[in-house]
Design an enzyme around this catalytic site. Structure first.
Site, PDB file in Angstrom:
ATOM      1  N   ASP A  13      29.463  69.104  -0.272  1.00 54.54           N
ATOM      2  CA  ASP A  13      29.352  70.431  -0.860  1.00 54.54           C
ATOM      3  C   ASP A  13      28.303  71.193  -0.039  1.00 54.54           C
ATOM      4  O   ASP A  13      27.569  70.594   0.757  1.00 54.54           O
ATOM      5  CB  ASP A  13      28.928  70.296  -2.324  1.00 54.54           C
ATOM      6  CG  ASP A  13      28.695  71.639  -2.987  1.00 54.54           C
ATOM      7  OD1 ASP A  13      29.570  72.518  -2.857  1.00 54.54           O
ATOM      8  OD2 ASP A  13      27.638  71.806  -3.611  1.00 54.54           O
ATOM      9  N   ASP A  15      26.337  74.749  -1.212  1.00 57.88           N
ATOM     10  CA  ASP A  15      25.267  75.325  -2.037  1.00 57.88           C
ATOM     11  C   ASP A  15      24.729  74.295  -3.025  1.00 57.88           C
ATOM     12  O   ASP A  15      25.485  73.701  -3.792  1.00 57.88           O
ATOM     13  CB  ASP A  15      25.789  76.533  -2.816  1.00 57.88           C
ATOM     14  CG  ASP A  15      26.247  77.664  -1.914  1.00 57.88           C
ATOM     15  OD1 ASP A  15      25.618  77.856  -0.864  1.00 57.88           O
ATOM     16  OD2 ASP A  15      27.229  78.346  -2.254  1.00 57.88           O
ATOM     17  N   ASP A 178      26.258  68.241  -5.810  1.00 56.28           N
ATOM     18  CA  ASP A 178      25.182  68.425  -6.785  1.00 56.28           C
ATOM     19  C   ASP A 178      25.680  68.880  -8.143  1.00 56.28           C
ATOM     20  O   ASP A 178      24.876  69.044  -9.062  1.00 56.28           O
ATOM     21  CB  ASP A 178      24.189  69.473  -6.266  1.00 56.28           C
ATOM     22  CG  ASP A 178      24.826  70.856  -6.204  1.00 56.28           C
ATOM     23  OD1 ASP A 178      24.373  71.754  -6.934  1.00 56.28           O
ATOM     24  OD2 ASP A 178      25.786  71.040  -5.427  1.00 56.28           O
TER      25      ASP A 178
END
EC number: 3.1.3.18
Length: 229
Positions: A13, A15, A178
């Site tokens: 991922d 961001d 995240d």
């Protein structure tokens, strides 16, 4: 600590995983709201709203809630999204920065000849510049944005596409993220997944999504991915 063996490909991922981008996203969203005469938004709010792509982020900003207003005007939403894109692009992403250990860890995986990809829900148009700006574009063989395919995370479409393209078994791929969207996508694709605690997950602990491993620091990935000698 659990260690993954036989990993031949890693998907990341962006961001909240590689890049702390909230300051720039919040600034662009706030400017869009101001331009429309809507309630302003804060960094703290945006931190809990990102992860589902720009359309949802702007819908949440207009709704002033993580839950979208079902009566939200479509034309207003589209205008706000266009303003957000403009302000985000004009801002030059100058407040975003890589998390500690990201560049060094990516370099180590690259040195070990492990191909890597970006799988993000961020609009694809913004991703290449961000990777180049932070000196990590050379590490990725594929860059998949939230609008690259018809489906985005938590749907596993992008991960299945990568596995087919690179002729990988699910057990040979590792997803790093995240948020619960990253974990759910990896679980649906039946590949391994690591959850990072420091990113953006709607204010919820990443452990609640049951990733295979939970890490507090990006550099700890070196300890859980067994590299070839």
């Amino acid at each position: 600590m659990k260690q993954f063996e036989g990993i031949k490909f890693i998907a990341f991922d962006l961001d909240g995983t590689l890049l702390d981008s909230v300051p720039d996203l919040a600034e662009a969203a706030d400017k869009a709201m101001q331009a429309l005469g809507r309630d302003r938004v804060t960094v703290e709010q945006v931190t809990t709203w990102i992860g589902n792509g720009a359309d949802i982020l702007i819908g949440r900003a207009l709704s002033q809630s993580i839950e979208l207003d079902p009566e939200l005007d479509l034309a207003l939403h589209q205008e706000a999204r266009a303003l957000f894109d403009r302000f985000y692009d004009e801002g030059g992403h100058k407040q975003s920065h890589l998390y500690a250990g990201v560049k060094e860890t990516l370099a180590a995986f690259h040195q070990a000849n492990i191909p890597m990809a970006i799988v993000t829900n961020k609009p694809a148009q913004f991703v290449p510049h961000l990777l180049e700006q932070h000196g990590i574009s050379e590490y990725f063989v594929d860059v998949i944005g939230g609008d690259t395919f018809p489906l985005k995370k938590p749907d596993p479409f992008a991960l299945h596409w990568l596995m087919e393209k690179h002729q990988l078994a699910a057990c040979e791929m590792l997803m790093i993220g995240d948020s619960r969207n990253d974990i759910l996508a990896a679980q649906a694709a039946t590949c391994h997944v690591v959850g990072l605690t420091y990113g953006y997950n709607y204010g919820q602990p990443i452990s609640a999504s049951n990733p295979d491993v939970v890490l507090d620091q990006f550099s700890q990935l070196i300890d859980v991915v067994k590299l070839a000698c």
